[in-house]
Scaffold this motif. Structure first.
Motif, mmCIF file in Angstrom:
data_model
loop_
_atom_site.group_PDB
_atom_site.id
_atom_site.type_symbol
_atom_site.label_atom_id
_atom_site.label_comp_id
_atom_site.label_asym_id
_atom_site.label_seq_id
_atom_site.Cartn_x
_atom_site.Cartn_y
_atom_site.Cartn_z
ATOM 1 N N VAL A 99 0.840 -1.209 0.000
ATOM 2 C CA VAL A 99 0.000 0.000 0.000
ATOM 3 C C VAL A 99 0.873 1.257 0.000
ATOM 4 C CG1 VAL A 99 -2.010 -1.049 1.079
ATOM 5 C CG2 VAL A 99 -0.177 -0.140 2.519
ATOM 6 N N ALA A 103 0.322 5.834 -1.000
ATOM 7 C CA ALA A 103 -1.111 6.072 -0.845
ATOM 8 C C ALA A 103 -1.404 7.568 -0.961
ATOM 9 C CB ALA A 103 -1.599 5.557 0.508
ATOM 10 N N ASP A 142 -11.370 9.771 -5.141
ATOM 11 C CA ASP A 142 -11.021 8.421 -4.698
ATOM 12 C C ASP A 142 -9.622 8.421 -4.090
ATOM 13 O OD1 ASP A 142 -11.335 5.772 -4.205
ATOM 14 O OD2 ASP A 142 -11.574 5.157 -6.296
ATOM 15 N N SER A 150 -5.985 5.994 -3.557
ATOM 16 C CA SER A 150 -5.229 4.931 -4.215
ATOM 17 C C SER A 150 -4.120 4.484 -3.281
ATOM 18 C CB SER A 150 -4.646 5.419 -5.547
ATOM 19 O OG SER A 150 -3.774 6.516 -5.325
ATOM 20 N N THR A 175 -6.141 2.382 -7.747
ATOM 21 C CA THR A 175 -7.196 3.116 -7.059
ATOM 22 C C THR A 175 -8.022 2.157 -6.206
ATOM 23 O OG1 THR A 175 -8.759 2.824 -8.878
ATOM 24 C CG2 THR A 175 -7.343 4.776 -8.933
ATOM 25 N N ARG A 176 -8.746 2.733 -5.276
ATOM 26 C CA ARG A 176 -9.568 1.907 -4.394
ATOM 27 C C ARG A 176 -10.592 1.101 -5.189
ATOM 28 N NH1 ARG A 176 -14.559 2.823 -2.562
ATOM 29 N NH2 ARG A 176 -15.273 1.674 -0.698
ATOM 30 N N HIS A 226 -9.426 -2.331 -6.493
ATOM 31 C CA HIS A 226 -9.125 -3.414 -5.560
ATOM 32 C C HIS A 226 -10.359 -4.277 -5.334
ATOM 33 C CE1 HIS A 226 -5.043 -2.382 -4.230
ATOM 34 N NE2 HIS A 226 -5.405 -1.110 -4.255
ATOM 35 N N MET A 245 -9.992 -5.090 0.321
ATOM 36 C CA MET A 245 -9.084 -3.949 0.298
ATOM 37 C C MET A 245 -9.860 -2.647 0.132
ATOM 38 S SD MET A 245 -6.060 -2.915 0.689
ATOM 39 C CE MET A 245 -5.040 -4.370 0.529
ATOM 40 N N ARG A 246 -10.993 -2.683 -0.615
ATOM 41 C CA ARG A 246 -11.812 -1.474 -0.731
ATOM 42 C C ARG A 246 -12.324 -1.046 0.637
ATOM 43 N NH1 ARG A 246 -14.353 -3.808 -5.369
ATOM 44 N NH2 ARG A 246 -16.280 -4.099 -4.208
ATOM 45 N N LEU A 278 -9.388 0.471 2.624
ATOM 46 C CA LEU A 278 -9.015 1.796 2.138
ATOM 47 C C LEU A 278 -10.084 2.836 2.486
ATOM 48 C CD1 LEU A 278 -7.444 0.930 -1.339
ATOM 49 C CD2 LEU A 278 -6.276 1.643 0.749
ATOM 50 N N HIS A 279 -11.370 2.424 2.455
ATOM 51 C CA HIS A 279 -12.421 3.359 2.863
ATOM 52 C C HIS A 279 -12.263 3.708 4.340
ATOM 53 C CE1 HIS A 279 -16.780 4.711 1.975
ATOM 54 N NE2 HIS A 279 -16.291 5.416 2.962
ATOM 55 N N TYR A 289 -11.762 -8.691 4.588
ATOM 56 C CA TYR A 289 -10.347 -8.688 4.254
ATOM 57 C C TYR A 289 -9.703 -10.011 4.625
ATOM 58 C CZ TYR A 289 -5.387 -7.545 4.200
ATOM 59 O OH TYR A 289 -4.049 -7.550 3.946
#
Length: 611
Positions: free
Chosen positions: A478, A481, A489, A491, A496-497, A500, A504-505, A508-509, A540
């Motif tokens: 990662v 970032a 968004d 990344s 980018t998110r 994924h 992983m989304r 990242l959120h 995850y």
């Protein structure tokens, strides 16, 4: 800027046990089994802050008030009270945690209508953000900041956690992207947009009317697809009744099916016993046939021996010449030769006859025993045939009771599908109405205004906080970032998110939401002050590593990092935090059974039996 603190969420109803969770001012973890009401808590918080989608689960039926407790920036308590499905919120300047009958200090609209009497303006005024403007479209139109522009950044539901839509955007679309950029600018810099006139020109009004006509056409089409003219409240009430009916029918079907299973098992056992008796009867009948042939043979042998015995006396006395027994010629025979031979023959016949009589007697005993077995087996099979008939009758009765139950179940299921479809159509109609209202209220400037961007140094500073957050969780791959201010968004690792997977989304959120809150709270920039994350970790799965390398425990490091969160954090997950975090956070466990099965406690038997 001031911050809000959530203190509790409570559902109250007359004659029902109060359902409530209390939040720690710094860190709360709600975890436990699925289907226990964890996500329902998050959706309820969003609903109480002006959300228009009422959270619903069958266990919430009957509760007439939702209470959300808060602490204002000055530390004074505040309780928001809303009726499920209600369009207004009663505000009490007190910490209330049960059924409320007192006169409220204020009554505001639950709809985000951008007026001085809605929940959006009321709460934003408490944190000093009621006079801020954001940009709404590329033409430069502006409007007052709404609470909804901030709540989606502070209350992240499980569906939004994995949604590919950029985490900074509340909804999809170009206008939503423009508004999101303006909100991010306000939060990262503290600067809002200068107010602008929203009077559209002739061309813009024509476009607006075209959009409104299209929405009206779509709404009419959806109305035509409704099976009945029922309000959403009526549909939800009918759906709850249908769910209760289905549960009752499922219990009845389960009882009948259990009886049917027992009857089928008993019938199968009878069939197996009948097959065993038939096999044994066949064996007995086969032995009787074989032994009867042997009996006939013995009787035939005895008849022949008797005939030989009677003829033996004549064979030696009435014949001259060669001996009929030994073949000796007359000249070789002595005087008593014939008598001796006749005696020996008689003795041999007697011995053989006695032996055959003994064998026949044994055989007759065996035949008698086999005939008794045959009669017993025939009698048992006759009794078993009667039992089979009775079992078939019981099965037929059960099937006769099951047939109408299954037909009624299919009818109820079909009705439930009809109600669910109408509810979905109603929701889509409400969305179209909301879009129509926004189009009616929006305007467009004759000329396009240049959009003010976020300074590069501020973005670099925020990216460092985002990278630091991800690094503290020990997530692999990662690096680099960052946040894209134009697309909205984030990344990491060169992707980018949205590129994924679901797990992983979600991470990242969560990292974006936590980093944004830390950045704003540490610098006293605009933020509501609390953060609610629903299921940031559940999807995850850590990647595989070589045997000589220890894989990073992302979940444990995630929880440990939140201990240093500068505001209030509430995490809803399926799995518990590590032991070293338990003593530093308020832990609420929903086990699915026991003392705390879920958000809603078990209802008394009298309540469950109420029609």
């Amino acid at each position: 800027m001031g911050s809000l603190t959530l203190t509790h969420l409570t559902y109250a109803g007359a004659g029902l046990p109060t359902a409530s969770v209390e939040f720690d001012p710094t860190f709360t973890v709600i975890y436990g089994s699925s289907n226990t009401g964890k996500t329902f808590i998050v959706d309820s918080i969003d609903y109480m802050l002006g959300g228009h989608v009422r959270p619903y689960i069958p266990r919430a039926e009957g509760y007439g008030q939702i209470l959300l407790g808060l602490l204002l920036p000055d530390g004074s308590p505040l309780t928001l009270v809303r009726k499920p499905g209600g369009k207004s919120i009663h505000v009490h300047q007190a910490d209330l945690r049960g059924m409320v009958h007192d006169t409220p200090d204020a009554v505001v609209s639950a709809r985000r209508i951008r007026s001085r009497r809605d929940i959006s303006h009321y709460l934003l005024s408490k944190v000093g953000l009621d006079d801020r403007y954001i940009r709404t479209n590329e033409s430069g139109n502006t409007e007052l900041l709404k609470l909804a522009d901030l709540t989606h950044l502070s209350v992240v539901t499980d569906t939004r956690m994995i949604d590919p839509n950029p985490p900074s955007q509340r909804t999809r679309g170009t206008a939503a992207r423009t508004a999101a950029r303006s909100v991010m600018k306000l939060m990262l810099t503290g600067e809002d947009e200068p107010p602008a006139t929203t009077l559209p020109n002739v061309s813009q009004r024509r476009v607006q009317r075209g959009k409104i006509n299209l929405i009206d056409s779509l709404a009419l089409d959806l109305h035509a697809k409704l099976s009945r003219d029922q309000s959403p409240a009526e549909l939800r009430e009918q759906l709850a009744l249908l769910e209760g009916t289905l549960e009752d029918m499922a219990r009845s079907l389960a009882r009948e099916s259990e009886q049917q299973a027992r009857a089928v098992a008993a019938r199968a056992q009878l069939a197996q016993t009948d097959a065993e008796l038939e096999t044994r009867l066949g064996e007995v009948l086969d032995l009787l046939g074989r032994f009867d042939i042997l009996r006939q043979q013995y009787e035939s042998d005895l008849a022949r021996l008797e005939m030989v015995s009677e003829a033996g006396n004549l064979l030696g006395y009435f014949q001259v010449g060669r001996c009929v027994f030994c073949g000796a010629d007359p000249e070789h025979q002595h005087a008593q030769h014939g008598n001796q031979e006749t005696t020996q023959l008689h003795e041999a016949v007697v011995v053989e006859s006695a032996k055959t009589h003994s064998l026949l007697a044994d055989l007759l005993l065996t035949l008698s025993d086999l005939e008794a077995q045959r009669d017993e087996l025939i009698e048992r099979r006759n009794a078993l045939t009667r039992q089979v008939g009775e079992a078939d009758s019981v099965l037929a009765q059960i099937e006769a009771r099951l047939a109408p139950l299954n037909e009624e179940l299919q009818a109820v299921v079909a009705e439930r599908l009809r109600v669910e479809r109408d509810l979905e159509l109603r929701a889509r109609i409400d969305e179209l109405d909301e879009h129509r209202s926004e189009l009616v209220s929006q305007g467009a400037l004759p000329s396009k205004r240049v959009e003010a961007f976020i300074a590069g140094r501020i973005l670099t500073s925020f990216d460092r906080v985002l990278q630091s957050t991800l690094d503290s969780w020990r997530i692999p791959n990662v690096e680099a970032a960052g946040f894209d201010p134009h697309g909205g968004d984030v990344s990491a690792g060169g992707t980018t998110r949205a590129g994924h997977g679901r797990g992983m989304r979600a991470l990242l959120h969560a990292a974006f939401s936590i980093a944004l809150a830390r950045y704003c709270l540490d610098r006293r920039l605009p933020h509501l002050g609390f953060l609610v994350l629903d299921s940031p970790l559940v999807t995850y799965k850590e990647p595989d590593y070589d045997a000589d390398r220890i894989p990073p425990n992302v979940i444990d490091h995630f929880y440990r990092s939140i201990l240093a969160f500068p505001g209030q954090a509430i995490v809803v997950e399926n799995a518990p935090p590590p032991p070293d975090v338990l003593e530093h956070a308020r832990i609420i466990t929903f086990s699915g059974s026991g003392d705390r099965p879920g958000f809603f406690p078990a209802r008394p038997t009298s309540v469950l039996a109420r029609p």
